[in-house]
Design a protein around this motif. Structure first.
Motif, PDB file in Angstrom:
ATOM      1  N   SER A   1       0.620  -1.226   0.416  1.00  0.00           N
ATOM      2  CA  SER A   1       0.399  -0.221  -0.293  1.00  0.00           C
ATOM      3  C   SER A   1       0.586   1.479  -0.436  1.00  0.00           C
ATOM      4  CB  SER A   1      -0.936  -0.276   0.892  1.00  0.00           C
ATOM      5  OG  SER A   1      -0.140   0.179   2.187  1.00  0.00           O
ATOM      6  N   LYS A   2       2.540   1.022   0.547  1.00  0.00           N
ATOM      7  CA  LYS A   2       2.784   2.017   0.118  1.00  0.00           C
ATOM      8  C   LYS A   2       3.601   2.571  -1.575  1.00  0.00           C
ATOM      9  CE  LYS A   2       2.604   2.365   4.708  1.00  0.00           C
ATOM     10  NZ  LYS A   2       3.757   1.712   5.387  1.00  0.00           N
ATOM     11  N   SER A   3       4.351   3.518  -1.514  1.00  0.00           N
ATOM     12  CA  SER A   3       5.024   4.199  -2.550  1.00  0.00           C
ATOM     13  C   SER A   3       6.476   2.999  -3.263  1.00  0.00           C
ATOM     14  CB  SER A   3       5.577   4.831  -2.568  1.00  0.00           C
ATOM     15  OG  SER A   3       7.241   5.421  -1.562  1.00  0.00           O
ATOM     16  N   LYS A   4       5.471   2.627  -4.930  1.00  0.00           N
ATOM     17  CA  LYS A   4       7.434   1.987  -5.442  1.00  0.00           C
ATOM     18  C   LYS A   4       8.650   2.226  -4.378  1.00  0.00           C
ATOM     19  CE  LYS A   4       7.536   4.866  -9.250  1.00  0.00           C
ATOM     20  NZ  LYS A   4       7.728   5.318 -10.082  1.00  0.00           N
ATOM     21  N   GLU A   5       8.558   3.939  -3.605  1.00  0.00           N
ATOM     22  CA  GLU A   5       9.818   3.399  -3.368  1.00  0.00           C
ATOM     23  C   GLU A   5      10.649   2.994  -2.221  1.00  0.00           C
ATOM     24  OE1 GLU A   5       9.348   6.836  -6.599  1.00  0.00           O
ATOM     25  OE2 GLU A   5       8.120   6.354  -4.697  1.00  0.00           O
ATOM     26  N   THR A   6       9.484   3.261  -1.208  1.00  0.00           N
ATOM     27  CA  THR A   6       9.122   2.149   0.393  1.00  0.00           C
ATOM     28  C   THR A   6       9.635   1.005  -0.544  1.00  0.00           C
ATOM     29  OG1 THR A   6       7.854   4.528   0.614  1.00  0.00           O
ATOM     30  CG2 THR A   6       7.845   2.091   1.898  1.00  0.00           C
ATOM     31  N   ARG A   7       8.575   0.685  -0.668  1.00  0.00           N
ATOM     32  CA  ARG A   7       8.834  -0.911  -1.163  1.00  0.00           C
ATOM     33  C   ARG A   7      10.264  -1.155  -2.086  1.00  0.00           C
ATOM     34  NH1 ARG A   7       4.224  -0.281  -4.150  1.00  0.00           N
ATOM     35  NH2 ARG A   7       4.898  -0.522  -5.939  1.00  0.00           N
TER      36      ARG A   7
ATOM     37  N   LEU B   1      19.401   3.753  -6.143  1.00  0.00           N
ATOM     38  CA  LEU B   1      18.452   4.328  -6.868  1.00  0.00           C
ATOM     39  C   LEU B   1      17.693   5.103  -5.944  1.00  0.00           C
ATOM     40  CD1 LEU B   1      16.747   0.506  -5.750  1.00  0.00           C
ATOM     41  CD2 LEU B   1      17.570   0.764  -8.248  1.00  0.00           C
ATOM     42  N   ASN B   2      18.944   5.979  -5.825  1.00  0.00           N
ATOM     43  CA  ASN B   2      18.017   7.743  -5.064  1.00  0.00           C
ATOM     44  C   ASN B   2      17.556   7.581  -3.833  1.00  0.00           C
ATOM     45  OD1 ASN B   2      19.515   8.413  -7.521  1.00  0.00           O
ATOM     46  ND2 ASN B   2      17.898   8.536  -8.920  1.00  0.00           N
ATOM     47  N   GLY B   3      17.288   5.812  -3.555  1.00  0.00           N
ATOM     48  CA  GLY B   3      16.949   6.292  -1.919  1.00  0.00           C
ATOM     49  C   GLY B   3      17.464   6.580  -0.897  1.00  0.00           C
ATOM     50  N   ASP B   4      16.922   6.602   1.213  1.00  0.00           N
ATOM     51  CA  ASP B   4      17.428   7.019   2.038  1.00  0.00           C
ATOM     52  C   ASP B   4      18.625   6.512   1.908  1.00  0.00           C
ATOM     53  OD1 ASP B   4      17.303   8.318   4.443  1.00  0.00           O
ATOM     54  OD2 ASP B   4      15.356   8.839   4.228  1.00  0.00           O
ATOM     55  N   ILE B   5      19.750   7.217   1.606  1.00  0.00           N
ATOM     56  CA  ILE B   5      20.977   6.120   2.333  1.00  0.00           C
ATOM     57  C   ILE B   5      21.378   6.498   3.854  1.00  0.00           C
ATOM     58  CG2 ILE B   5      23.426   5.971   1.982  1.00  0.00           C
ATOM     59  CD1 ILE B   5      23.263   7.423  -0.584  1.00  0.00           C
TER      60      ILE B   5
ATOM     61  N   PHE C   1      12.854   0.244  -1.079  1.00  0.00           N
ATOM     62  CA  PHE C   1      13.488   0.533  -0.164  1.00  0.00           C
ATOM     63  C   PHE C   1      13.874  -0.543   0.893  1.00  0.00           C
ATOM     64  CE2 PHE C   1      14.566   1.775   4.145  1.00  0.00           C
ATOM     65  CZ  PHE C   1      16.048   2.660   3.866  1.00  0.00           C
ATOM     66  N   ALA C   2      12.404  -1.228   1.019  1.00  0.00           N
ATOM     67  CA  ALA C   2      12.202  -2.638   1.872  1.00  0.00           C
ATOM     68  C   ALA C   2      13.360  -3.654   1.413  1.00  0.00           C
ATOM     69  CB  ALA C   2      10.571  -2.701   2.537  1.00  0.00           C
ATOM     70  N   MET C   3      12.777  -3.989   0.588  1.00  0.00           N
ATOM     71  CA  MET C   3      13.020  -5.111  -0.721  1.00  0.00           C
ATOM     72  C   MET C   3      14.268  -5.304  -0.749  1.00  0.00           C
ATOM     73  SD  MET C   3      10.891  -4.378  -3.655  1.00  0.00           S
ATOM     74  CE  MET C   3      11.517  -6.213  -4.579  1.00  0.00           C
ATOM     75  N   ILE C   4      15.438  -4.077  -0.548  1.00  0.00           N
ATOM     76  CA  ILE C   4      16.458  -4.141  -0.519  1.00  0.00           C
ATOM     77  C   ILE C   4      17.473  -3.849   0.903  1.00  0.00           C
ATOM     78  CG2 ILE C   4      18.895  -3.045  -0.666  1.00  0.00           C
ATOM     79  CD1 ILE C   4      17.778  -1.582  -3.422  1.00  0.00           C
ATOM     80  N   ASN C   5      17.137  -3.530   1.990  1.00  0.00           N
ATOM     81  CA  ASN C   5      17.110  -3.253   3.408  1.00  0.00           C
ATOM     82  C   ASN C   5      17.014  -4.064   4.340  1.00  0.00           C
ATOM     83  OD1 ASN C   5      19.270  -0.287   2.962  1.00  0.00           O
ATOM     84  ND2 ASN C   5      17.384   0.206   1.982  1.00  0.00           N
TER      85      ASN C   5
END
Length: 303
Positions: free
Chosen positions: A85-91, A273-277, A93-97
């Protein structure tokens, strides 16, 4: 129990020493990359050569590679599903981290100290499967979610894998062990000496790279990721130990490695991926603390 606790305290002390020496100016943050090169290109491959030379390899052990793959698949799928239900960026981020295991720099020192060469081999083969995922496929899947890559590139994944010295060492030593080919004594002597330094250098490196900076509004997301990751890790450890048909030392190794921290490359892939480092680094560092406690507890219970 006393021996396990003493060794765990020593490991924590080495990590703390690296961190405190960085704060004191003895080390700089960029020295992390120098130590990382030493571990990845010298001491860890040497430890792999040394320990693989001491075991009798059977083809059945190759299933451990599948275990490393499976654990990554489970964590990356759960990371995706829990954020539908979250943004694609949040998904992404969770997948990688939530996926990947820092085996070479973190779990190996524990395994070297407490388990037999067979336990080390099981951990190494698990890491070979893990490396296939966390050095290429996990990032590719994350990039697909945010729309930066249409399909996985097998060529790029293979290039990344075989440019890794530890992965090359896993492959070569597994083949040699299966073929019952022994390396010359001088090479094994060098590997044993250099490999013995892997634990200390890897732990010192973790201390130098340790960093936790996070904004208050991100704490809930960090807790959610870590709670899910380690909830899964405990279930995997219990499953490996109680439900698999392997020998005891193999089940012990699988239980311990499944409790390891998140892959150290996760923050780098998050940045790509320009995520939150900053948040990725906090998740990674916190996972080290949790894994120290979890693996120490597991060793006390299992040994």
């Amino acid at each position: 129990m006393a021996a396990v606790l003493a060794k765990a305290v020593a490991f924590v002390a080495i990590i703390a020493m690296g961190y405190l020496l960085k704060l004191a100016g003895f080390f700089r943050a960029k020295d992390f990359y120098l130590f990382s090169k030493v571990v990845i290109k010298i001491t860890l491959p040497a430890a792999i050569v040394s320990n693989f030379s001491k075991i009798t390899m059977e083809y059945s052990l190759l299933v451990m590679c599948a275990a490393g793959l499976l654990c990554n698949v489970v964590t990356i799928v759960i990371g995706y599903l829990m954020n539908l239900s979250k943004s694609k960026e949040t998904r992404a981020f969770a997948m990688i981290n939530m996926s990947g295991y820092n085996v070479g720099n973190f779990t190996m020192p524990f395994v070297q100290s407490f388990l037999s060469p067979m336990g080390f081999a099981v951990t190494s083969l698990f890491d070979a499967g893990n490396a296939v995922m966390c050095t290429g496929i996990n990032y590719t899947l994350g990039s697909m979610v945010v729309g930066e890559e249409e399909k996985p590139s097998l060529k790029n994944i293979l290039l990344k894998l075989f440019s890794s010295v530890p992965f090359d060492a896993y492959v070569v030593m597994t083949v040699l062990a299966l073929l019952k080919i022994k390396l010359p004594a001088v090479i094994l002597s060098f590997a044993e000496t250099a490999g013995a330094a892997n634990g200390f250098i890897a732990l010192l490196m973790l201390g130098i790279g340790f960093e936790i900076r996070m904004e208050k509004e991100k704490i809930a997301q960090i807790i959610k990721i870590l709670a899910t990751r380690y909830g899964l890790a405990v279930l995997m450890a219990l499953g490996f130990y109680f439900l698999t048909p392997f020998e005891l030392e193999m089940r012990q190794a699988l239980a311990i490695v499944s409790l390891g921290p998140i892959s150290s490359v996760a923050p780098a892939f998050t940045g790509a991926l320009n995520g939150d480092i900053e948040m990725a680094s906090a998740v990674n560092s916190m996972s080290i603390i949790i894994s120290i406690v979890a693996i120490t507890a597991a060793l006390i219970i299992l040994l």
